[in-house]
Design a protein around this motif. Sequence first.
Motif, PDB file in Angstrom:
ATOM      1  N   ARG A  70      28.053  10.595 100.092  1.00 56.05           N
ATOM      2  CA  ARG A  70      29.084  10.935  99.085  1.00 56.05           C
ATOM      3  C   ARG A  70      30.468  10.528  99.566  1.00 56.05           C
ATOM      4  O   ARG A  70      31.279  10.010  98.787  1.00 56.05           O
ATOM      5  N   GLU A  71      30.754  10.747 100.848  1.00 56.76           N
ATOM      6  CA  GLU A  71      32.061  10.380 101.401  1.00 56.76           C
ATOM      7  C   GLU A  71      32.281   8.869 101.320  1.00 56.76           C
ATOM      8  O   GLU A  71      33.348   8.409 100.911  1.00 56.76           O
ATOM      9  N   PHE A  72      31.279   8.099 101.723  1.00 55.12           N
ATOM     10  CA  PHE A  72      31.405   6.640 101.661  1.00 55.12           C
ATOM     11  C   PHE A  72      31.453   6.155 100.212  1.00 55.12           C
ATOM     12  O   PHE A  72      32.236   5.263  99.881  1.00 55.12           O
ATOM     13  N   ASP A  73      30.629   6.733  99.332  1.00 52.37           N
ATOM     14  CA  ASP A  73      30.659   6.344  97.917  1.00 52.37           C
ATOM     15  C   ASP A  73      32.055   6.540  97.328  1.00 52.37           C
ATOM     16  O   ASP A  73      32.572   5.680  96.617  1.00 52.37           O
ATOM     17  N   GLN A  74      32.653   7.672  97.628  1.00 47.94           N
ATOM     18  CA  GLN A  74      33.994   7.970  97.111  1.00 47.94           C
ATOM     19  C   GLN A  74      35.022   6.970  97.650  1.00 47.94           C
ATOM     20  O   GLN A  74      35.867   6.480  96.905  1.00 47.94           O
ATOM     21  N   ALA A  75      34.940   6.646  98.930  1.00 44.42           N
ATOM     22  CA  ALA A  75      35.886   5.707  99.540  1.00 44.42           C
ATOM     23  C   ALA A  75      35.710   4.292  99.002  1.00 44.42           C
ATOM     24  O   ALA A  75      36.691   3.552  98.868  1.00 44.42           O
ATOM     25  N   LEU A  76      34.474   3.906  98.702  1.00 45.54           N
ATOM     26  CA  LEU A  76      34.190   2.536  98.268  1.00 45.54           C
ATOM     27  C   LEU A  76      34.301   2.338  96.754  1.00 45.54           C
ATOM     28  O   LEU A  76      34.343   1.197  96.284  1.00 45.54           O
ATOM     29  N   ARG A  77      34.349   3.433  96.017  1.00 45.98           N
ATOM     30  CA  ARG A  77      34.408   3.362  94.542  1.00 45.98           C
ATOM     31  C   ARG A  77      35.540   2.462  94.030  1.00 45.98           C
ATOM     32  O   ARG A  77      35.313   1.669  93.106  1.00 45.98           O
ATOM     33  N   PRO A  78      36.762   2.529  94.591  1.00 43.71           N
ATOM     34  CA  PRO A  78      37.823   1.652  94.086  1.00 43.71           C
ATOM     35  C   PRO A  78      37.507   0.162  94.213  1.00 43.71           C
ATOM     36  O   PRO A  78      38.107  -0.670  93.544  1.00 43.71           O
ATOM     37  N   HIS A  79      36.553  -0.181  95.063  1.00 39.99           N
ATOM     38  CA  HIS A  79      36.153  -1.574  95.257  1.00 39.99           C
ATOM     39  C   HIS A  79      34.928  -1.938  94.416  1.00 39.99           C
ATOM     40  O   HIS A  79      34.399  -3.041  94.528  1.00 39.99           O
ATOM     41  N   GLY A  80      34.471  -0.977  93.592  1.00 38.60           N
ATOM     42  CA  GLY A  80      33.314  -1.216  92.739  1.00 38.60           C
ATOM     43  C   GLY A  80      31.992  -1.130  93.470  1.00 38.60           C
ATOM     44  O   GLY A  80      30.983  -1.615  92.970  1.00 38.60           O
ATOM     45  N   LEU A  81      32.002  -0.535  94.658  1.00 44.99           N
ATOM     46  CA  LEU A  81      30.804  -0.477  95.501  1.00 44.99           C
ATOM     47  C   LEU A  81      30.320   0.945  95.714  1.00 44.99           C
ATOM     48  O   LEU A  81      31.108   1.890  95.682  1.00 44.99           O
ATOM     49  N   ARG A  82      29.039   1.053  95.955  1.00 43.64           N
ATOM     50  CA  ARG A  82      28.442   2.280  96.477  1.00 43.64           C
ATOM     51  C   ARG A  82      28.088   1.996  97.935  1.00 43.64           C
ATOM     52  O   ARG A  82      28.032   0.843  98.344  1.00 43.64           O
ATOM     53  N   ALA A  83      27.821   3.034  98.697  1.00 29.82           N
ATOM     54  CA  ALA A  83      27.509   2.871 100.118  1.00 29.82           C
ATOM     55  C   ALA A  83      26.309   1.953 100.322  1.00 29.82           C
ATOM     56  O   ALA A  83      26.311   1.109 101.223  1.00 29.82           O
ATOM     57  N   THR A  84      25.286   2.103  99.482  1.00 30.68           N
ATOM     58  CA  THR A  84      24.093   1.262  99.627  1.00 30.68           C
ATOM     59  C   THR A  84      24.411  -0.213  99.375  1.00 30.68           C
ATOM     60  O   THR A  84      23.882  -1.095 100.062  1.00 30.68           O
ATOM     61  N   GLN A  85      25.284  -0.484  98.413  1.00 34.72           N
ATOM     62  CA  GLN A  85      25.659  -1.859  98.115  1.00 34.72           C
ATOM     63  C   GLN A  85      26.501  -2.446  99.243  1.00 34.72           C
ATOM     64  O   GLN A  85      26.322  -3.603  99.623  1.00 34.72           O
ATOM     65  N   PHE A  86      27.398  -1.631  99.774  1.00 29.16           N
ATOM     66  CA  PHE A  86      28.223  -2.063 100.903  1.00 29.16           C
ATOM     67  C   PHE A  86      27.333  -2.454 102.082  1.00 29.16           C
ATOM     68  O   PHE A  86      27.522  -3.496 102.698  1.00 29.16           O
ATOM     69  N   THR A  87      26.357  -1.605 102.398  1.00 21.29           N
ATOM     70  CA  THR A  87      25.443  -1.857 103.505  1.00 21.29           C
ATOM     71  C   THR A  87      24.661  -3.147 103.277  1.00 21.29           C
ATOM     72  O   THR A  87      24.472  -3.948 104.200  1.00 21.29           O
ATOM     73  N   LEU A  88      24.212  -3.358 102.059  1.00 21.70           N
ATOM     74  CA  LEU A  88      23.470  -4.574 101.715  1.00 21.70           C
ATOM     75  C   LEU A  88      24.342  -5.809 101.930  1.00 21.70           C
ATOM     76  O   LEU A  88      23.909  -6.786 102.553  1.00 21.70           O
ATOM     77  N   LEU A  89      25.577  -5.768 101.445  1.00 21.23           N
ATOM     78  CA  LEU A  89      26.481  -6.904 101.624  1.00 21.23           C
ATOM     79  C   LEU A  89      26.787  -7.139 103.101  1.00 21.23           C
ATOM     80  O   LEU A  89      26.812  -8.286 103.560  1.00 21.23           O
ATOM     81  N   ALA A  90      27.015  -6.065 103.842  1.00 20.87           N
ATOM     82  CA  ALA A  90      27.304  -6.206 105.283  1.00 20.87           C
ATOM     83  C   ALA A  90      26.116  -6.834 106.007  1.00 20.87           C
ATOM     84  O   ALA A  90      26.292  -7.711 106.862  1.00 20.87           O
ATOM     85  N   ALA A  91      24.907  -6.396 105.672  1.00 16.33           N
ATOM     86  CA  ALA A  91      23.710  -6.939 106.320  1.00 16.33           C
ATOM     87  C   ALA A  91      23.584  -8.431 106.047  1.00 16.33           C
ATOM     88  O   ALA A  91      23.326  -9.221 106.968  1.00 16.33           O
ATOM     89  N   LEU A  92      23.772  -8.837 104.804  1.00 11.89           N
ATOM     90  CA  LEU A  92      23.660 -10.259 104.461  1.00 11.89           C
ATOM     91  C   LEU A  92      24.805 -11.061 105.070  1.00 11.89           C
ATOM     92  O   LEU A  92      24.611 -12.216 105.475  1.00 11.89           O
ATOM     93  N   HIS A  93      25.979 -10.481 105.142  1.00 16.18           N
ATOM     94  CA  HIS A  93      27.129 -11.159 105.752  1.00 16.18           C
ATOM     95  C   HIS A  93      26.863 -11.420 107.233  1.00 16.18           C
ATOM     96  O   HIS A  93      27.157 -12.502 107.747  1.00 16.18           O
TER      97      HIS A  93
END
Length: 158
Positions: free
Chosen positions: A27-50
């Motif tokens: 929830r903390e990460f979701d809230q922080a990433l929301r302004p970027h249009g991301l959820r924590a799971t999506q952020f993790t997916l992008l980071a892994a592929l990056h």
Amino acid sequence: MTPDLSVFATTRCLCLAARRAARTITREFDQALRPHGLRATQFTLLAALHLAGSKSIGELAEMLSADRTTLTRNLAVAEQRGWVSLRSDPADARSRLAAITAKGSRTLLAAMPSWNATQQRLLQDVGESAAASLHRLAGGPCVMPLPPMEETNKPPSR
């Protein structure tokens, strides 16, 4: 009926505590990433592929310890948003490869300050020892081996 007092030990259940903590952290990460249009799971997916480059869905699921069905759904959303591309694997027609797009990389990098602030705040809250224990229980560094600490603390080269 009087409860069996031995069952009170379950109020200290590590599984329940870890699941509750995971939901709170998410929830903390979701809230922080929301302004970027991301959820924590999506952020993790992008980071892994990056970090790891193009990967098959199976490889990516293993890297992230994710259920393939859930990962496939998350990849479809990321593809719709233009963050990842999916294509057939030339080596195996039954397999698809996922890769981060330029837009996905821009989104990831724009979200990094928000992620980092949340990461640092949560590290302070749980403490280095507890964080190290979580990583150890998770089987070590997530996604791929980490570079030495001095490299991870350097500002990005331009």
